[in-house]
Design a protein around this motif. Structure first.
Motif, PDB file in Angstrom:
ATOM      1  N   LYS A  96       9.022   8.188  -5.331  1.00  0.00           N
ATOM      2  CA  LYS A  96       9.964   7.809  -4.289  1.00  0.00           C
ATOM      3  C   LYS A  96       9.878   6.317  -4.068  1.00  0.00           C
ATOM      4  O   LYS A  96       9.043   5.637  -4.659  1.00  0.00           O
ATOM      5  CB  LYS A  96       9.645   8.542  -2.990  1.00  0.00           C
ATOM      6  CG  LYS A  96       9.796  10.036  -3.111  1.00  0.00           C
ATOM      7  CD  LYS A  96       9.669  10.722  -1.806  1.00  0.00           C
ATOM      8  CE  LYS A  96       9.856  12.210  -2.041  1.00  0.00           C
ATOM      9  NZ  LYS A  96      10.195  12.919  -0.840  1.00  0.00           N
ATOM     10  N   LYS A  97      10.742   5.798  -3.215  1.00  0.00           N
ATOM     11  CA  LYS A  97      10.726   4.387  -2.836  1.00  0.00           C
ATOM     12  C   LYS A  97      10.583   4.316  -1.333  1.00  0.00           C
ATOM     13  O   LYS A  97      11.045   5.194  -0.602  1.00  0.00           O
ATOM     14  CB  LYS A  97      12.009   3.690  -3.272  1.00  0.00           C
ATOM     15  CG  LYS A  97      12.184   3.636  -4.766  1.00  0.00           C
ATOM     16  CD  LYS A  97      13.442   2.932  -5.150  1.00  0.00           C
ATOM     17  CE  LYS A  97      13.596   2.909  -6.657  1.00  0.00           C
ATOM     18  NZ  LYS A  97      14.848   2.272  -7.073  1.00  0.00           N
ATOM     19  N   VAL A  98       9.964   3.239  -0.854  1.00  0.00           N
ATOM     20  CA  VAL A  98       9.712   3.119   0.572  1.00  0.00           C
ATOM     21  C   VAL A  98      10.055   1.705   1.048  1.00  0.00           C
ATOM     22  O   VAL A  98       9.850   0.729   0.334  1.00  0.00           O
ATOM     23  CB  VAL A  98       8.247   3.490   0.914  1.00  0.00           C
ATOM     24  CG1 VAL A  98       7.283   2.502   0.341  1.00  0.00           C
ATOM     25  CG2 VAL A  98       8.047   3.622   2.396  1.00  0.00           C
ATOM     26  N   ILE A  99      10.599   1.632   2.261  1.00  0.00           N
ATOM     27  CA  ILE A  99      10.922   0.371   2.920  1.00  0.00           C
ATOM     28  C   ILE A  99      10.385   0.454   4.351  1.00  0.00           C
ATOM     29  O   ILE A  99      10.537   1.484   5.013  1.00  0.00           O
ATOM     30  CB  ILE A  99      12.435   0.116   2.963  1.00  0.00           C
ATOM     31  CG1 ILE A  99      13.008  -0.025   1.553  1.00  0.00           C
ATOM     32  CG2 ILE A  99      12.767  -1.121   3.781  1.00  0.00           C
ATOM     33  CD1 ILE A  99      14.518  -0.115   1.518  1.00  0.00           C
ATOM     34  N   ILE A 100       9.759  -0.633   4.810  1.00  0.00           N
ATOM     35  CA  ILE A 100       9.274  -0.701   6.188  1.00  0.00           C
ATOM     36  C   ILE A 100      10.073  -1.776   6.907  1.00  0.00           C
ATOM     37  O   ILE A 100      10.152  -2.913   6.435  1.00  0.00           O
ATOM     38  CB  ILE A 100       7.780  -1.046   6.264  1.00  0.00           C
ATOM     39  CG1 ILE A 100       6.967  -0.018   5.511  1.00  0.00           C
ATOM     40  CG2 ILE A 100       7.328  -1.118   7.712  1.00  0.00           C
ATOM     41  CD1 ILE A 100       5.509  -0.375   5.398  1.00  0.00           C
ATOM     42  N   LYS A 101      10.658  -1.421   8.047  1.00  0.00           N
ATOM     43  CA  LYS A 101      11.397  -2.377   8.861  1.00  0.00           C
ATOM     44  C   LYS A 101      10.756  -2.440  10.237  1.00  0.00           C
ATOM     45  O   LYS A 101      10.519  -1.409  10.863  1.00  0.00           O
ATOM     46  CB  LYS A 101      12.858  -1.974   9.001  1.00  0.00           C
ATOM     47  CG  LYS A 101      13.636  -1.997   7.707  1.00  0.00           C
ATOM     48  CD  LYS A 101      15.074  -1.647   7.924  1.00  0.00           C
ATOM     49  CE  LYS A 101      15.834  -1.665   6.614  1.00  0.00           C
ATOM     50  NZ  LYS A 101      17.242  -1.280   6.806  1.00  0.00           N
ATOM     51  N   VAL A 102      10.477  -3.659  10.699  1.00  0.00           N
ATOM     52  CA  VAL A 102       9.912  -3.849  12.039  1.00  0.00           C
ATOM     53  C   VAL A 102      11.067  -4.201  12.968  1.00  0.00           C
ATOM     54  O   VAL A 102      11.747  -5.209  12.772  1.00  0.00           O
ATOM     55  CB  VAL A 102       8.846  -4.961  12.045  1.00  0.00           C
ATOM     56  CG1 VAL A 102       8.312  -5.168  13.445  1.00  0.00           C
ATOM     57  CG2 VAL A 102       7.716  -4.606  11.091  1.00  0.00           C
ATOM     58  N   VAL A 103      11.291  -3.348  13.952  1.00  0.00           N
ATOM     59  CA  VAL A 103      12.382  -3.523  14.910  1.00  0.00           C
ATOM     60  C   VAL A 103      11.768  -3.793  16.267  1.00  0.00           C
ATOM     61  O   VAL A 103      10.941  -3.038  16.746  1.00  0.00           O
ATOM     62  CB  VAL A 103      13.259  -2.261  14.978  1.00  0.00           C
ATOM     63  CG1 VAL A 103      14.411  -2.466  15.926  1.00  0.00           C
ATOM     64  CG2 VAL A 103      13.754  -1.880  13.600  1.00  0.00           C
ATOM     65  N   ILE A 163       0.839  -1.205   0.000  1.00  0.00           N
ATOM     66  CA  ILE A 163       0.000   0.000   0.000  1.00  0.00           C
ATOM     67  C   ILE A 163       0.873   1.254   0.000  1.00  0.00           C
ATOM     68  O   ILE A 163       0.633   2.202  -0.746  1.00  0.00           O
ATOM     69  CB  ILE A 163      -0.962  -0.002   1.204  1.00  0.00           C
ATOM     70  CG1 ILE A 163      -1.984  -1.125   1.047  1.00  0.00           C
ATOM     71  CG2 ILE A 163      -1.661   1.348   1.349  1.00  0.00           C
ATOM     72  CD1 ILE A 163      -2.819  -1.371   2.281  1.00  0.00           C
ATOM     73  N   LEU A 164       1.911   1.250   0.836  1.00  0.00           N
ATOM     74  CA  LEU A 164       2.795   2.416   0.890  1.00  0.00           C
ATOM     75  C   LEU A 164       3.613   2.578  -0.389  1.00  0.00           C
ATOM     76  O   LEU A 164       3.937   3.697  -0.778  1.00  0.00           O
ATOM     77  CB  LEU A 164       3.721   2.331   2.102  1.00  0.00           C
ATOM     78  CG  LEU A 164       3.051   2.581   3.445  1.00  0.00           C
ATOM     79  CD1 LEU A 164       4.067   2.493   4.567  1.00  0.00           C
ATOM     80  CD2 LEU A 164       2.364   3.925   3.486  1.00  0.00           C
ATOM     81  N   LYS A 165       3.944   1.467  -1.041  1.00  0.00           N
ATOM     82  CA  LYS A 165       4.683   1.561  -2.303  1.00  0.00           C
ATOM     83  C   LYS A 165       3.847   2.224  -3.385  1.00  0.00           C
ATOM     84  O   LYS A 165       4.370   2.952  -4.228  1.00  0.00           O
ATOM     85  CB  LYS A 165       5.139   0.176  -2.754  1.00  0.00           C
ATOM     86  CG  LYS A 165       6.326  -0.331  -1.977  1.00  0.00           C
ATOM     87  CD  LYS A 165       6.776  -1.694  -2.456  1.00  0.00           C
ATOM     88  CE  LYS A 165       7.912  -2.199  -1.586  1.00  0.00           C
ATOM     89  NZ  LYS A 165       8.368  -3.536  -2.001  1.00  0.00           N
ATOM     90  N   ILE A 166       2.545   1.996  -3.364  1.00  0.00           N
ATOM     91  CA  ILE A 166       1.657   2.656  -4.332  1.00  0.00           C
ATOM     92  C   ILE A 166       1.681   4.163  -4.111  1.00  0.00           C
ATOM     93  O   ILE A 166       1.824   4.949  -5.048  1.00  0.00           O
ATOM     94  CB  ILE A 166       0.222   2.109  -4.218  1.00  0.00           C
ATOM     95  CG1 ILE A 166       0.176   0.653  -4.670  1.00  0.00           C
ATOM     96  CG2 ILE A 166      -0.754   2.951  -5.033  1.00  0.00           C
ATOM     97  CD1 ILE A 166      -1.114  -0.058  -4.333  1.00  0.00           C
TER      98      ILE A 166
END
Length: 76
Positions: free
Chosen positions: A68-75, A58-61
């Protein structure tokens, strides 16, 4: 985009506030670091990572519309 991510996460985990950190590079790459509590991380990631992958899609859309480009990391 950060507001969209907060909305989605608050819909999945109602009543819980999850800290989100945003890092943006010069290349147009946006990295979101999501730091849920250990008991909430499993719900947010989902079985085989399906939930976090769906959120990422969804965020990539949205990011594509802003070039832009987006990456989600769960820490945890």
């Amino acid at each position: 985009m950060e507001e969209l991510l907060k909305f989605i996460i608050s819909s999945i985990l109602p009543g819980k506030e999850i800290p989100i950190t945003k890092e943006e590079t010069e290349d147009g790459l946006i990295t979101f670091l999501v730091k849920p509590k250990e008991e909430d991380a499993g719900i947010l990631i989902g079985k085989d990572g399906k939930v976090i992958k769906a959120i990422s899609q969804i965020l990539k859309i949205k990011a594509t519309l802003n070039k832009k480009k987006v990456i989600i990391k769960v820490v945890s």
